[in-house]
Write a protein that holds these residues in place. Structure first.
Motif, PDB file in Angstrom:
ATOM      1  N   TYR A  59      20.397 -16.787  10.552  1.00 17.38           N
ATOM      2  CA  TYR A  59      21.212 -17.571   9.629  1.00 17.38           C
ATOM      3  C   TYR A  59      20.414 -18.607   8.839  1.00 17.38           C
ATOM      4  CZ  TYR A  59      25.166 -20.137   7.739  1.00 17.38           C
ATOM      5  OH  TYR A  59      26.059 -20.729   6.890  1.00 17.38           O
ATOM      6  N   ARG A  62      18.344 -16.675   6.313  1.00 18.94           N
ATOM      7  CA  ARG A  62      18.978 -15.519   5.682  1.00 18.94           C
ATOM      8  C   ARG A  62      18.584 -15.440   4.206  1.00 18.94           C
ATOM      9  NH1 ARG A  62      22.333 -19.721   5.749  1.00 18.94           N
ATOM     10  NH2 ARG A  62      23.951 -19.981   4.181  1.00 18.94           N
ATOM     11  N   ARG A  64      18.730 -14.988   0.099  1.00 15.48           N
ATOM     12  CA  ARG A  64      19.511 -15.658  -0.948  1.00 15.48           C
ATOM     13  C   ARG A  64      20.863 -14.975  -1.159  1.00 15.48           C
ATOM     14  NH1 ARG A  64      19.673 -15.672  -7.158  1.00 15.48           N
ATOM     15  NH2 ARG A  64      19.398 -13.444  -6.963  1.00 15.48           N
ATOM     16  N   ARG A  67      23.930 -16.105   0.857  1.00 15.06           N
ATOM     17  CA  ARG A  67      24.319 -17.516   0.786  1.00 15.06           C
ATOM     18  C   ARG A  67      25.423 -17.732  -0.249  1.00 15.06           C
ATOM     19  NH1 ARG A  67      20.255 -20.787   3.131  1.00 15.06           N
ATOM     20  NH2 ARG A  67      18.575 -19.483   3.931  1.00 15.06           N
ATOM     21  N   GLN A  69      26.457 -20.275  -2.336  1.00 17.55           N
ATOM     22  CA  GLN A  69      26.027 -21.535  -2.928  1.00 17.55           C
ATOM     23  C   GLN A  69      26.215 -21.437  -4.437  1.00 17.55           C
ATOM     24  OE1 GLN A  69      22.363 -21.884   0.239  1.00 17.55           O
ATOM     25  NE2 GLN A  69      21.875 -22.129  -1.896  1.00 17.55           N
TER      26      GLN A  69
END
Length: 116
Positions: A59, A62, A64, A67, A69
């Motif tokens: 985690y 991990r 991109r 994610r 975000q």
């Protein structure tokens, strides 16, 4: 207002079956696509998923594309920061439904957590 959040012990997003993502080459770079494909294991599940806990074993490190975000979603999908919350909720609900079912415990837990 519903607010997106990742729900522990779900793991629906770890079902990486490329057949479910025919447009994957449109939002992953060639190196990311290679990494993604190398992560697909038995039954389409990510090789980094601990199936007993439904948690990611990598985690903190991990990729991109794993994610949620603002900068990642804007770059990959063209989603503006102000639209990320609703987009992420819709994506999670679609993925959870596809993996576990519309009336699954995972869907009920997600809906409760985000306030739907």
């Amino acid at each position: 207002m519903a607010t997106w959040q990742c729900v522990k012990n779900c793991g629906a997003c770890c079902n990486l079956d490329p057949a479910d993502r025919p447009d994957i080459h449109e939002y992953l770079t060639p190196s990311e696509l290679h990494e993604y494909m190398s992560m697909v294991g038995e039954g389409g599940w990510c090789i980094n998923l601990d199936h007993s806990t439904r948690e990611c074993k990598v985690y903190a490190n991990r990729p991109r594309f794993c994610r949620v975000q603002p900068d990642v979603f804007e770059d990959m999908y063209g989603i503006e920061q102000e639209d990320l919350n609703d987009f992420a909720i819709d994506c999670c609900r679609e993925q959870i439904e596809g993996v576990y079912g519309e009336r699954s415990l995972e869907m009920l837990r997600f809906d409760k957590a985000v306030g739907i």
